[in-house]
Design an enzyme around this catalytic site. Structure first.
Site, PDB file in Angstrom:
ATOM      1  N   LYS A   9       0.850  -1.235   0.165  1.00  0.00           N
ATOM      2  CA  LYS A   9       0.010   0.003   0.113  1.00  0.00           C
ATOM      3  C   LYS A   9       0.753   1.268  -0.057  1.00  0.00           C
ATOM      4  CE  LYS A   9      -3.686  -2.667   2.212  1.00  0.00           C
ATOM      5  NZ  LYS A   9      -4.705  -2.702   3.410  1.00  0.00           N
ATOM      6  N   TYR A  49     -11.737  -3.493  -3.105  1.00  0.00           N
ATOM      7  CA  TYR A  49     -12.517  -3.357  -1.699  1.00  0.00           C
ATOM      8  C   TYR A  49     -13.852  -3.415  -1.914  1.00  0.00           C
ATOM      9  CZ  TYR A  49      -7.898  -2.595   0.154  1.00  0.00           C
ATOM     10  OH  TYR A  49      -6.410  -2.717   0.407  1.00  0.00           O
ATOM     11  N   ASN A 112      -2.650  -0.757   7.309  1.00  0.00           N
ATOM     12  CA  ASN A 112      -2.003  -2.175   7.482  1.00  0.00           C
ATOM     13  C   ASN A 112      -0.890  -2.418   6.730  1.00  0.00           C
ATOM     14  OD1 ASN A 112      -3.555  -3.084   5.717  1.00  0.00           O
ATOM     15  ND2 ASN A 112      -4.600  -4.584   6.809  1.00  0.00           N
ATOM     16  N   HIS A 115      -1.708  -5.772   1.509  1.00  0.00           N
ATOM     17  CA  HIS A 115      -2.590  -6.586   1.250  1.00  0.00           C
ATOM     18  C   HIS A 115      -2.643  -7.858   0.654  1.00  0.00           C
ATOM     19  CE1 HIS A 115      -6.851  -7.917  -0.148  1.00  0.00           C
ATOM     20  NE2 HIS A 115      -6.232  -8.361  -1.191  1.00  0.00           N
ATOM     21  N   GLU A 126      -8.384 -10.811  -7.858  1.00  0.00           N
ATOM     22  CA  GLU A 126      -7.550  -9.958  -7.833  1.00  0.00           C
ATOM     23  C   GLU A 126      -6.455  -9.566  -8.645  1.00  0.00           C
ATOM     24  OE1 GLU A 126      -8.691  -9.860  -2.859  1.00  0.00           O
ATOM     25  OE2 GLU A 126      -6.786 -10.445  -3.383  1.00  0.00           O
TER      26      GLU A 126
HETATM   27  P1  CMP Z   1      -6.629  -5.547   3.254  1.00  0.00           P
HETATM   28  O1  CMP Z   1      -6.189  -7.001   3.603  1.00  0.00           O
HETATM   29  O2  CMP Z   1      -6.107  -4.646   2.429  1.00  0.00           O
HETATM   30  O3  CMP Z   1      -8.115  -5.913   3.340  1.00  0.00           O
HETATM   31  C1  CMP Z   1      -9.099  -5.085   3.789  1.00  0.00           C
HETATM   32  C2  CMP Z   1      -8.634  -3.866   4.328  1.00  0.00           C
HETATM   33  O4  CMP Z   1      -9.538  -3.237   5.091  1.00  0.00           O
HETATM   34  C3  CMP Z   1      -7.554  -4.212   5.539  1.00  0.00           C
HETATM   35  O5  CMP Z   1      -6.576  -4.691   4.733  1.00  0.00           O
HETATM   36  C4  CMP Z   1      -7.591  -3.017   6.278  1.00  0.00           C
HETATM   37  O6  CMP Z   1      -6.589  -1.960   5.634  1.00  0.00           O
HETATM   38  C5  CMP Z   1      -9.114  -2.705   6.419  1.00  0.00           C
HETATM   39  N1  CMP Z   1      -9.698  -3.188   7.305  1.00  0.00           N
HETATM   40  C6  CMP Z   1     -10.128  -4.409   7.567  1.00  0.00           C
HETATM   41  N2  CMP Z   1     -10.892  -4.526   8.863  1.00  0.00           N
HETATM   42  C7  CMP Z   1     -10.730  -3.179   9.366  1.00  0.00           C
HETATM   43  C8  CMP Z   1     -11.302  -2.593  10.762  1.00  0.00           C
HETATM   44  N3  CMP Z   1     -11.892  -3.310  11.560  1.00  0.00           N
HETATM   45  N4  CMP Z   1     -10.767  -1.397  10.813  1.00  0.00           N
HETATM   46  C9  CMP Z   1     -10.410  -0.582   9.829  1.00  0.00           C
HETATM   47  N5  CMP Z   1      -9.626  -1.046   8.753  1.00  0.00           N
HETATM   48  C10 CMP Z   1     -10.078  -2.495   8.593  1.00  0.00           C
END
Ligand code: CMP
Length: 147
Positions: A9, A49, A112, A115, A126
């Site tokens: 990201k 998403y 985070n 992905h 994806e």
């Molecule tokens: P990713 O693996 O990119 O897939 C979905 C994304 O949504 C996840 O990583 C986080 O960036 C975000 N995400 C998922 N759950 C939460 C949550 N409870 N609060 C905030 N962000 C979330």
């Protein structure tokens, strides 16, 4: 061999850790078979998403994903989906152990840093969203004893 999709990201380039993160996948023996730097369109981020549409974090998640270029990667290996998920760590930061990418680098669940596909169906979807067939470069190991 199984393929999986990883997206580094925008925070990854901003923190200059792209090489360090790619190295974590490579040293485990996963093969990079497709890779590119790109800036997502809003349509693409929303498609990626789509399953989270309506969640309270959705808009900010899409905004973050659009805030800078990302690195899209397809990795290949035995049980690549599960292996990569072990390396990235769980989505919930409070559960991400030190030694995983998220445990080491992410301070908030939404930000985070990485992905990774969570199932064969999402990997297929994806990969198709990010890469055209001609953007894959399969290759053979010169020395199969390395891994
Ligand atoms: P990713 O693996 O990119 O897939 C979905 C994304 O949504 C996840 O990583 C986080 O960036 C975000 N995400 C998922 N759950 C939460 C949550 N409870 N609060 C905030 N962000 C979330």
């Amino acid at each position: 061999m199984e393929k999986t999709f990883v997206m580094l990201k925008p925070g990854v380039l901003q923190r200059r850790i792209a090489g360090e993160l790619l190295n974590r996948f490579e040293r485990k023996g996963l093969k990079i078979v497709a890779l590119k730097l790109l800036r997502l369109s809003r349509e693409m981020a929303e498609a990626h998403y789509a399953e989270h549409r309506g969640r309270d974090f959705y808009e900010k998640l899409v905004e973050y994903t659009l805030s800078g270029p990302v690195i899209a990667v397809v990795l290949e290996g035995e049980d690549a989906i599960a292996v990569v998920r072990r390396i990235t760590g769980p989505t919930n930061l409070l559960e991400a152990p030190a030694g995983t990418i998220r445990g080491d680098y992410a301070a908030r669940t939404r930000l985070n840093i990485v992905h990774a596909s969570d199932s064969p169906a999402s990997a297929e979807r994806e990969i198709a969203l990010f890469f055209r067939p001609e953007e894959f470069f399969p290759w053979e190991d010169g020395n199969r004893d390395w891994f």
